[in-house]
Design an enzyme around this catalytic site. Structure first.
Site, mmCIF file in Angstrom:
data_model
loop_
_atom_site.group_PDB
_atom_site.id
_atom_site.type_symbol
_atom_site.label_atom_id
_atom_site.label_comp_id
_atom_site.label_asym_id
_atom_site.label_seq_id
_atom_site.Cartn_x
_atom_site.Cartn_y
_atom_site.Cartn_z
ATOM 1 N N GLY A 12 0.786 -1.226 0.000
ATOM 2 C CA GLY A 12 0.000 0.000 0.000
ATOM 3 C C GLY A 12 0.819 1.278 0.000
ATOM 4 N N ASN A 14 1.440 3.007 -2.588
ATOM 5 C CA ASN A 14 0.675 3.937 -3.435
ATOM 6 C C ASN A 14 -0.507 4.533 -2.679
ATOM 7 O OD1 ASN A 14 1.625 4.216 -6.385
ATOM 8 N ND2 ASN A 14 1.947 2.046 -5.913
ATOM 9 N N ARG A 65 -14.637 -16.805 -8.915
ATOM 10 C CA ARG A 65 -14.287 -15.414 -9.201
ATOM 11 C C ARG A 65 -15.556 -14.561 -9.281
ATOM 12 N NH1 ARG A 65 -9.398 -13.589 -10.528
ATOM 13 N NH2 ARG A 65 -8.339 -15.542 -10.894
ATOM 14 N N MET A 90 -3.961 -7.413 -6.719
ATOM 15 C CA MET A 90 -3.361 -8.440 -7.556
ATOM 16 C C MET A 90 -4.360 -9.529 -7.945
ATOM 17 S SD MET A 90 -0.569 -6.942 -7.873
ATOM 18 C CE MET A 90 0.643 -8.035 -8.587
ATOM 19 N N ASN A 107 -6.030 2.065 -12.690
ATOM 20 C CA ASN A 107 -5.040 1.107 -12.190
ATOM 21 C C ASN A 107 -3.645 1.699 -12.400
ATOM 22 O OD1 ASN A 107 -3.976 -1.438 -11.261
ATOM 23 N ND2 ASN A 107 -3.516 -1.975 -13.395
ATOM 24 N N ASP A 145 -4.530 -4.995 -18.303
ATOM 25 C CA ASP A 145 -3.497 -3.955 -18.456
ATOM 26 C C ASP A 145 -3.543 -3.315 -19.845
ATOM 27 O OD1 ASP A 145 -2.573 -4.525 -15.852
ATOM 28 O OD2 ASP A 145 -1.252 -6.103 -16.595
HETATM 29 C C1 GAR Z 1 2.955 -1.350 -7.578
HETATM 30 O O1 GAR Z 1 4.265 -1.382 -8.107
HETATM 31 C C2 GAR Z 1 1.938 -1.484 -8.676
HETATM 32 O O2 GAR Z 1 2.337 -0.890 -9.871
HETATM 33 C C3 GAR Z 1 1.874 -2.980 -8.820
HETATM 34 O O3 GAR Z 1 1.927 -3.466 -7.512
HETATM 35 C C4 GAR Z 1 2.708 -2.596 -6.716
HETATM 36 C C5 GAR Z 1 1.950 -2.266 -5.449
HETATM 37 O O4 GAR Z 1 2.775 -1.572 -4.553
HETATM 38 N N1 GAR Z 1 0.671 -3.386 -9.469
HETATM 39 C C6 GAR Z 1 0.581 -4.433 -10.281
HETATM 40 O O5 GAR Z 1 1.515 -5.158 -10.543
HETATM 41 C C7 GAR Z 1 -0.798 -4.660 -10.856
HETATM 42 N N2 GAR Z 1 -0.811 -5.834 -11.670
HETATM 43 P P1 GAR Z 1 2.147 -0.900 -3.249
HETATM 44 O O6 GAR Z 1 1.281 -1.948 -2.560
HETATM 45 O O7 GAR Z 1 3.326 -0.527 -2.412
HETATM 46 O O8 GAR Z 1 1.338 0.287 -3.671
#
Ligand code: GAR
Length: 210
Positions: A12, A14, A65, A90, A107, A145
């Site tokens: 988390g 982000n 799902r 994910m 995303n 994506d």
């Molecule tokens: C990030 O790097 C994001 O781009 C990636 O997961 C990470 C989450 O980091 N997302 C994916 O790969 C989506 N398929 P965070 O939990 O520290 O934000």
């Protein structure tokens, strides 16, 4: 205020960047809930620490799902969001889920899309010996994506980069661009047009702004 629901599975960081932008009135809205399919995701603790409603919805408790995404839709809609933000969530989403939030779900992905969709993007970029790597914010469509890109940040790959150093560099860029894209959307500047993304009424190029 405009309402944001964040979905995540892990650390988390982000989410943290979005929380910080919100605290400086730079987000254009309020994060009203954080939902995780992993009950022990550190992102849920970050949410609680910031006084945000944190909800664990473990996917393992559902048979399919479709059943899981149905439950997720219910939890999300209870919070009446204007925008759904995927921040390291994910899971592959069902078409029904994507359609429900089409045009109001963003995303962030750790590559310069359309390069390296899916997983292990840093390892692939290194293996290919590319000179540039980075991250992209995009609208979520049914194509994994593959939705219209809004903004990207690029960085130079150096000879001594490893998966870990690349990941760290990309993360730092993610934390810069995600609050910008969310702010554009919540301020009514960014829209999904059905085929692409528009900013201030002008179509963005296929790879967004860089
Ligand atoms: C990030 O790097 C994001 O781009 C990636 O997961 C990470 C989450 O980091 N997302 C994916 O790969 C989506 N398929 P965070 O939990 O520290 O934000």
């Amino acid at each position: 205020a405009r309402r944001i629901v964040v979905l995540l599975s892990g650390s988390g960081s982000n989410l943290q960047a979005l929380i910080e932008a919100q605290s400086h009135d730079r987000l254009g809205g309020e994060i009203v809930a954080v939902i995780s399919n992993e009950a022990d995701a550190y992102g849920l603790k970050r949410a609680r620490d910031a006084g945000i409603d944190a909800v664990a919805l473990p996917h393992r408790e559902y048979d399919s799902r479709e059943a899981y995404d149905g439950a997720l839709i219910k939890v999300i809609e209870r919070h009446e969001p204007d925008l759904i933000v995927l921040a390291g969530f994910m899971r592959i989403l069902t078409p029904r889920f994507v359609q429900r939030f089409l045009g109001r779900m963003l995303n962030i992905h750790p590559s310069l899309l359309p390069a390296y969709r899916g997983l292990n993007t840093h390892a692939q970029a290194l293996a290919d010996g590319v000179s540039e790597h980075g991250c992209s914010v995009h609208f979520v469509t049914e194509e994994l994506d593959g939705g219209p890109v809004v903004i990207q940040a690029a960085l130079k790959v150096s000879a001594d980069d490893t998966i870990e150093t690349l990941k760290e560099k990309v993360h730092a860029r993610e934390h810069l661009i995600y609050p910008i894209a969310v702010g554009w959307f919540l301020n009514g500047r960014l829209q999904y047009s059905g085929t692409g993304a528009t900013l201030d009424g002008t179509a963005l190029p296929p790879q967004g702004l860089r």
